[in-house]
Design a protein around this motif. Structure first.
Motif, PDB file in Angstrom:
ATOM      1  N   ASN A  13      52.234  52.985  26.798  1.00 52.96           N
ATOM      2  CA  ASN A  13      53.150  52.154  27.573  1.00 52.96           C
ATOM      3  C   ASN A  13      52.893  52.259  29.071  1.00 52.96           C
ATOM      4  O   ASN A  13      53.806  52.140  29.869  1.00 52.96           O
ATOM      5  CB  ASN A  13      54.599  52.556  27.278  1.00 52.96           C
ATOM      6  N   LYS A  14      51.669  52.487  29.450  1.00 53.43           N
ATOM      7  CA  LYS A  14      51.346  52.595  30.863  1.00 53.43           C
ATOM      8  C   LYS A  14      51.380  51.215  31.509  1.00 53.43           C
ATOM      9  O   LYS A  14      51.007  50.221  30.903  1.00 53.43           O
ATOM     10  CB  LYS A  14      49.959  53.199  31.060  1.00 53.43           C
ATOM     11  N   THR A  15      51.791  51.206  32.757  1.00 55.76           N
ATOM     12  CA  THR A  15      51.786  49.941  33.483  1.00 55.76           C
ATOM     13  C   THR A  15      50.396  49.721  34.061  1.00 55.76           C
ATOM     14  O   THR A  15      49.747  50.646  34.539  1.00 55.76           O
ATOM     15  CB  THR A  15      52.824  49.952  34.620  1.00 55.76           C
ATOM     16  N   HIS A  16      49.973  48.512  34.018  1.00 54.08           N
ATOM     17  CA  HIS A  16      48.648  48.177  34.533  1.00 54.08           C
ATOM     18  C   HIS A  16      48.746  47.901  36.024  1.00 54.08           C
ATOM     19  O   HIS A  16      49.533  47.079  36.468  1.00 54.08           O
ATOM     20  CB  HIS A  16      48.094  46.962  33.808  1.00 54.08           C
ATOM     21  N   SER A  17      47.941  48.609  36.767  1.00 54.84           N
ATOM     22  CA  SER A  17      47.935  48.385  38.210  1.00 54.84           C
ATOM     23  C   SER A  17      46.849  47.377  38.551  1.00 54.84           C
ATOM     24  O   SER A  17      45.750  47.410  37.993  1.00 54.84           O
ATOM     25  CB  SER A  17      47.681  49.699  38.957  1.00 54.84           C
ATOM     26  N   THR A  18      47.166  46.501  39.461  1.00 57.77           N
ATOM     27  CA  THR A  18      46.182  45.498  39.862  1.00 57.77           C
ATOM     28  C   THR A  18      45.307  46.076  40.963  1.00 57.77           C
ATOM     29  O   THR A  18      45.779  46.773  41.861  1.00 57.77           O
ATOM     30  CB  THR A  18      46.868  44.225  40.367  1.00 57.77           C
ATOM     31  N   MET A  19      44.049  45.782  40.881  1.00 56.26           N
ATOM     32  CA  MET A  19      43.113  46.278  41.885  1.00 56.26           C
ATOM     33  C   MET A  19      43.170  45.388  43.114  1.00 56.26           C
ATOM     34  O   MET A  19      43.255  44.169  43.008  1.00 56.26           O
ATOM     35  CB  MET A  19      41.695  46.286  41.317  1.00 56.26           C
ATOM     36  N   LYS A  20      43.150  46.030  44.268  1.00 54.53           N
ATOM     37  CA  LYS A  20      43.131  45.273  45.513  1.00 54.53           C
ATOM     38  C   LYS A  20      41.679  45.003  45.882  1.00 54.53           C
ATOM     39  O   LYS A  20      40.905  45.931  46.111  1.00 54.53           O
ATOM     40  CB  LYS A  20      43.830  46.051  46.622  1.00 54.53           C
ATOM     41  N   THR A  21      41.339  43.756  45.890  1.00 55.75           N
ATOM     42  CA  THR A  21      39.965  43.394  46.208  1.00 55.75           C
ATOM     43  C   THR A  21      39.915  42.738  47.575  1.00 55.75           C
ATOM     44  O   THR A  21      40.853  42.065  48.005  1.00 55.75           O
ATOM     45  CB  THR A  21      39.399  42.426  45.168  1.00 55.75           C
ATOM     46  N   SER A  22      38.821  42.943  48.231  1.00 56.45           N
ATOM     47  CA  SER A  22      38.618  42.301  49.527  1.00 56.45           C
ATOM     48  C   SER A  22      37.413  41.361  49.398  1.00 56.45           C
ATOM     49  O   SER A  22      36.479  41.646  48.660  1.00 56.45           O
ATOM     50  CB  SER A  22      38.359  43.346  50.625  1.00 56.45           C
ATOM     51  N   PRO A  23      37.428  40.275  50.117  1.00 58.12           N
ATOM     52  CA  PRO A  23      36.293  39.340  49.986  1.00 58.12           C
ATOM     53  C   PRO A  23      35.020  39.941  50.578  1.00 58.12           C
ATOM     54  O   PRO A  23      35.063  40.762  51.494  1.00 58.12           O
ATOM     55  CB  PRO A  23      36.762  38.118  50.788  1.00 58.12           C
ATOM     56  N   TRP A  24      33.928  39.514  50.032  1.00 52.79           N
ATOM     57  CA  TRP A  24      32.648  40.004  50.489  1.00 52.79           C
ATOM     58  C   TRP A  24      32.256  39.253  51.761  1.00 52.79           C
ATOM     59  O   TRP A  24      32.305  38.031  51.810  1.00 52.79           O
ATOM     60  CB  TRP A  24      31.613  39.798  49.396  1.00 52.79           C
ATOM     61  N   ASN A  25      31.843  39.995  52.759  1.00 53.40           N
ATOM     62  CA  ASN A  25      31.387  39.387  53.995  1.00 53.40           C
ATOM     63  C   ASN A  25      29.887  39.166  53.938  1.00 53.40           C
ATOM     64  O   ASN A  25      29.108  40.103  54.085  1.00 53.40           O
ATOM     65  CB  ASN A  25      31.740  40.277  55.192  1.00 53.40           C
ATOM     66  N   TRP A  26      29.515  37.935  53.741  1.00 52.15           N
ATOM     67  CA  TRP A  26      28.087  37.623  53.640  1.00 52.15           C
ATOM     68  C   TRP A  26      27.501  37.584  55.057  1.00 52.15           C
ATOM     69  O   TRP A  26      28.087  37.023  55.966  1.00 52.15           O
ATOM     70  CB  TRP A  26      27.911  36.277  52.953  1.00 52.15           C
TER      71      TRP A  26
END
Length: 55
Positions: free
Chosen positions: A39-52
């Protein structure tokens, strides 16, 4: 054409299907999974955009 004659294989297919459906399947479904869901809560990953470099 002999492959259209269902007599040799139809009875074997029918008995194996009935055996699986009425005898083996209930026994298999009684097994308890060793990795039960938690019954663990799923944590959302914080993503950052890739700087090309070229944009």
């Amino acid at each position: 054409m002999p492959q259209l004659n269902p007599a040799p294989w139809f009875f074997i297919m029918l008995t194996s299907w009935l055996t699986f459906s009425f005898i083996l399947q209930p026994k298999i479904l009684l097994f308890i999974s060793t990795n039960s869901p938690s019954n663990k809560t799923h944590s959302t990953m914080k993503t950052s955009p890739w700087n090309w470099p070229w944009t």
